[in-house]
Design an enzyme around this catalytic site. Sequence first.
Site, short mmCIF file in Angstrom:
data_model
loop_
_atom_site.label_atom_id
_atom_site.label_comp_id
_atom_site.label_asym_id
_atom_site.label_seq_id
_atom_site.Cartn_x
_atom_site.Cartn_y
_atom_site.Cartn_z
N GLU B 49 35.79 57.15 13.98
CA GLU B 49 36.19 58.47 13.51
C GLU B 49 36.82 59.22 14.68
OE1 GLU B 49 32.92 60.43 11.56
OE2 GLU B 49 33.89 62.37 11.74
N GLU B 60 32.16 73.06 14.82
CA GLU B 60 31.68 72.29 15.97
C GLU B 60 30.76 73.10 16.87
OE1 GLU B 60 32.64 69.38 15.44
OE2 GLU B 60 34.52 69.63 14.35
#
Lengths: 406, 273
Positions: B49, B60
């Site tokens: 990924e 994030e």
Amino acid sequence: MTINASKDLYAAVPDEQGRFGPYGGKFVSETLMAALAELEVVYSNLSTDKHFQQELDHDLQHYVGRPSPLYEAKRWSDSIGGARIYLKREDLNHTGAHKVNNTVGQALLAKHMGKKRVIAETGAGQHGVATATIAARLGLDCVVFMGETDIQRQALNVYRMKLLGAEVVSVTSGSRTLKDAMNEAMRDWVTNVDNTFYIIGTVAGPHPYPMLVRDFQCVIGREARAQSLAQTGRLPDALVACVGGGSNAIGLFHPFLHDESVAMYGVEAGGHGISTNQHAAPLTAGTPGVLHGNRTYLMQDSDGQIMDTHSISAGLDYPGVGPEHSWLKDIGRVNYVVANDDEALRAFHKLTKIEGIMPALETSHALAYAETLAATMTPEQTIIVNLSGRGDKDILTVAEIDGIVV
Amino acid sequence: MSRIAGRFQQLAAQRRTALIPYIVAGDPSQDATVPLMHRMVESGADIIELGVPFSDPMSEGPVIQQAHERALANGMCLSRVLELVQEFRKSDDTTPLLLMGYANPVMYMGYKAFADAASAAGLDALITVDIPPEEVDDINAQLQRVDMDNIFLVAPTTPEERISRIAAGASGFIYYVSLKGVTGAGHLDMEEVTQRLAAIRRHSQLPLAVGFGIKDADSARAVAAVADGVVVGSALVNAMAQTLADGGNSGQAIEAVASLLGEIRQGIDSAAS
């Protein structure tokens, strides 16, 4: 697209997906989708609930101090020699800006949802102060996210928030301004979504925020419309408001959208000038994209990265804008224009000297454009400018630019 | 059959759980990314990924935020990420590759242009963190046209009726976000993860991968016992950043990732046996 002034056009947005034409929507991570759905249901029920409306009206009258006056700036108008200019005095609200209209409303939603903790992002600190204020009054825990750069240039508001019992979190990622504060607030919300209500300060973010913040701010335009009819016997010829995220502008404009004779001007921050790329004017010089949960005009580069913005006023220093403004631009109902840093500064000084009203630097952008516009109009015509906030918070910034040590 | 479906089928036959490492393309440098991808495959990665750096990575935690900032400072952009995919494919035509990113860069490139370029480069799937099912139709049409999987996320807060809707439009695998929070947060509740995966399985036959909050061999082993795939991101990015901060070079940073990934591989495989 052409202007269609039918009532349905403006009442039909946002649609069920939260879209204003191609703008708006809900571009957030899956974790937040349930919270947004809950907020939609709660707001949909409460916004038509008589008791909730009474509670809100009571707070607006007795705590915020509404209605705010519509004041004819006679000396300023005379000095220009064109249209008569009226100021909608949102600076006289409790906490000194229009922001509190929205925080009072959202805090009531939080209360009804049983949330004990509220969070907010802030640029200039006005929304942070308004949130900390209402949190203090309702006994809610309050955390305000603010970019490190803004913390430095708005030290007074930071201290005000702390006095009110809020925790101010310094955001050191990205450009360290309003957009990064909003990123950080979203990160907090996704982590504490069970007990936390996110009080977004402008008409941006994912649906239903652009709609509900607009609805809470529309009290500005509803009052102004009635006051104009009462004081001048007619509707104004033009409305002028500054646009960062665009909540004070949409609040003034929205109740007039059906009045075809009323022209509208949203004034973006031209910074050092559009040609320098150092500005915060996405409607004037940006392109559509997705940021902070909605599709709207943005300042972005050729890779779709969000660009750093510049404005003398922290509250306008944002690369996006509320999605309804993007739509109003595309259909041509509102004109979006710019005023640069130095024009805003001149307007700040002029209004302070000639009317004894010290405007916020954000507001000064609207004043700068209104002066230009008024000069092209006749004394039989009127303009309403949204005096969205007072300038006390900006005194140190102005002094520094003028080379004065306070 | 797509590379992703094929890989999960092959792993299922071997009774193994997929190990899916996440790194940000261009971190710590543009040149290091493809060698790092190959090294991860050698260290036990089944699917890779690749994060597409974005100026405002809202989902994030600090570790991956900083990786995005470093990658952008290194001149990374979406079209360059696709070039790296193409470069990787020159010597690895079997490992499935997926991009994980945010809507705006993909939207700016144009969904059609992205689908064409990504497909030509050899990409297998896309995850866009901030495009939920409500907003997915336009991009899905383009991805389906080039037979690319669009991977959907299910969160701890997703109600069951919504899981069923998500499952109906999903392909490749379903990504379960194991906690309320940002990437790299540290409060994995295995009981909840187990219950939620069971709920998703009531609505989908697709493989289920779990990500967010898995940081070492132990947490990977626990998740592997109930999931078909384990995604590890922040721990790897952090291992790399730490090595560089301690004065290591790019090669040593890659080896730090390989070493941690090897441990996690062992953890996962010990859960299966």
